[in-house]
Write a protein that holds these residues in place. Sequence first.
Motif, PDB file in Angstrom:
ATOM      1  N   GLU A 291      -2.068  -5.749  -7.908  1.00 43.86           N
ATOM      2  CA  GLU A 291      -3.569  -6.333  -7.332  1.00 43.86           C
ATOM      3  C   GLU A 291      -3.636  -6.913  -5.878  1.00 43.86           C
ATOM      4  O   GLU A 291      -2.102  -7.696  -5.942  1.00 43.86           O
ATOM      5  N   PRO A 292      -3.994  -6.220  -4.988  1.00 45.07           N
ATOM      6  CA  PRO A 292      -3.410  -7.089  -3.962  1.00 45.07           C
ATOM      7  C   PRO A 292      -4.634  -8.151  -3.465  1.00 45.07           C
ATOM      8  O   PRO A 292      -3.675  -9.072  -2.940  1.00 45.07           O
ATOM      9  N   GLU A 293      -5.224  -9.085  -4.011  1.00 49.88           N
ATOM     10  CA  GLU A 293      -4.704  -9.775  -3.491  1.00 49.88           C
ATOM     11  C   GLU A 293      -4.155 -10.982  -4.393  1.00 49.88           C
ATOM     12  O   GLU A 293      -3.356 -12.004  -3.647  1.00 49.88           O
ATOM     13  N   ALA A 294      -3.682 -10.347  -5.676  1.00 52.87           N
ATOM     14  CA  ALA A 294      -2.446 -11.324  -5.768  1.00 52.87           C
ATOM     15  C   ALA A 294      -1.294 -11.790  -5.674  1.00 52.87           C
ATOM     16  O   ALA A 294      -0.626 -12.279  -5.133  1.00 52.87           O
ATOM     17  N   LYS A 295      -1.400 -10.332  -4.597  1.00 52.53           N
ATOM     18  CA  LYS A 295       0.345  -9.976  -3.646  1.00 52.53           C
ATOM     19  C   LYS A 295       0.315 -10.451  -2.659  1.00 52.53           C
ATOM     20  O   LYS A 295       1.376 -11.581  -1.741  1.00 52.53           O
ATOM     21  N   ARG A 296      -1.691 -10.700  -1.955  1.00 52.92           N
ATOM     22  CA  ARG A 296      -1.616 -11.421  -0.832  1.00 52.92           C
ATOM     23  C   ARG A 296      -1.147 -13.409  -1.003  1.00 52.92           C
ATOM     24  O   ARG A 296      -0.437 -13.621  -0.160  1.00 52.92           O
ATOM     25  N   LYS A 297      -1.510 -13.509  -2.323  1.00 54.33           N
ATOM     26  CA  LYS A 297      -1.624 -15.108  -2.284  1.00 54.33           C
ATOM     27  C   LYS A 297      -0.001 -15.194  -2.463  1.00 54.33           C
ATOM     28  O   LYS A 297       0.440 -16.199  -2.528  1.00 54.33           O
TER      29      LYS A 297
ATOM     30  N   THR B 248     -10.443 -17.559   7.251  1.00 58.25           N
ATOM     31  CA  THR B 248      -9.515 -17.189   7.111  1.00 58.25           C
ATOM     32  C   THR B 248      -8.488 -17.977   8.320  1.00 58.25           C
ATOM     33  O   THR B 248      -9.135 -18.441   9.202  1.00 58.25           O
TER      34      THR B 248
ATOM     35  N   GLU C 123      -8.101 -11.375  11.882  1.00 61.16           N
ATOM     36  CA  GLU C 123      -7.480 -10.150  12.052  1.00 61.16           C
ATOM     37  C   GLU C 123      -8.993  -9.645  12.915  1.00 61.16           C
ATOM     38  O   GLU C 123     -10.029 -10.041  12.163  1.00 61.16           O
TER      39      GLU C 123
ATOM     40  N   LYS D  25     -11.227 -22.365   6.329  1.00 58.10           N
ATOM     41  CA  LYS D  25     -11.550 -21.670   4.543  1.00 58.10           C
ATOM     42  C   LYS D  25     -11.243 -22.255   3.831  1.00 58.10           C
ATOM     43  O   LYS D  25     -10.540 -23.909   2.912  1.00 58.10           O
ATOM     44  N   PRO D  26     -12.406 -21.334   2.907  1.00 56.10           N
ATOM     45  CA  PRO D  26     -12.762 -20.531   2.696  1.00 56.10           C
ATOM     46  C   PRO D  26     -13.526 -20.905   3.891  1.00 56.10           C
ATOM     47  O   PRO D  26     -14.406 -21.620   4.439  1.00 56.10           O
TER      48      PRO D  26
ATOM     49  N   MET E  58      -4.316 -21.194   1.337  1.00 56.15           N
ATOM     50  CA  MET E  58      -5.706 -20.778   0.405  1.00 56.15           C
ATOM     51  C   MET E  58      -6.475 -21.578   0.497  1.00 56.15           C
ATOM     52  O   MET E  58      -8.219 -21.217   0.757  1.00 56.15           O
TER      53      MET E  58
END
Length: 191
Positions: A83-89, A187, A191, A183-184, A147
Motif C-alpha cells: 500500500e503506497p500510503e503505508a510505504k510513505r509512512k 504537507t 510538492e 500538517k495535516p 506525520m
Amino acid sequence: MREQVGDKKVLLALPGGVDSSVVAALLIKAIGKQLICVHVNHGLMRKGESEQVVDVFENQMDANLVYVDATDRFLDKLVDVDEPEAKRKIIGAEFIRVFEEEARKVGLTIWQYFAVVPDFRATGVREGKRAYDWPCIIRCINTVDVMTAEVPELDWALPKRITARVTAEVPGICRVCYDLTPKPVGTVEWE
C-alpha cells in the motif's frame, strides 16, 4: 543568521531537492562549516542523485556533509508492503530515525526552517521598474514524527529580517511569504 547561530552548529537534512538545496546553499554562505548537512540515501533515489548531492555540496561547495547509506535498512522495512500510503509512512518514520541518530552523534536537536521557490512569477519593483521575479515561501515547523507538524509563532522581527535579506541578496526573488499551514492539511514539503 550568523548572529542568531553564534558559535553553535546547525543540522540540515539534505535530500537533494530544490528546497533543501537552496537552504543549504544559503546557510553555507552564511555560516560555513557550522552547518552540518545530512544526506540519507534510502535506496529510492533517482539514479545518480546521491552522487550528485555529494559532488555538489561536498566537492564543489566544501560543505560539512554527512552521507548515510541506509539503503538496506529502508528496503528491509518495505519488504511485503504494497500500500503506497503505508510505504510513505514507513519511509518518513525511518528517515526521521536515521536523521535523529545522526543528530545525536553530533549532539544536536532537530527543528526545521526551509524555503520554497515555486514555479510561477510575481510582480515586484526593482530600481523603480516592474520586475517579474519569483516569490520565496518560508516554512518553519516543529514536528516529532513528520506525520503531524505545527507552525511555531516567531518573533516578527525574524521573518522581517529574512525578507529584507532574501529580497536584497538573492537575485530573482521579489516577494517573501510565510507559510502558516500545519500538517495535516498541508504537507511538510511542498510538492
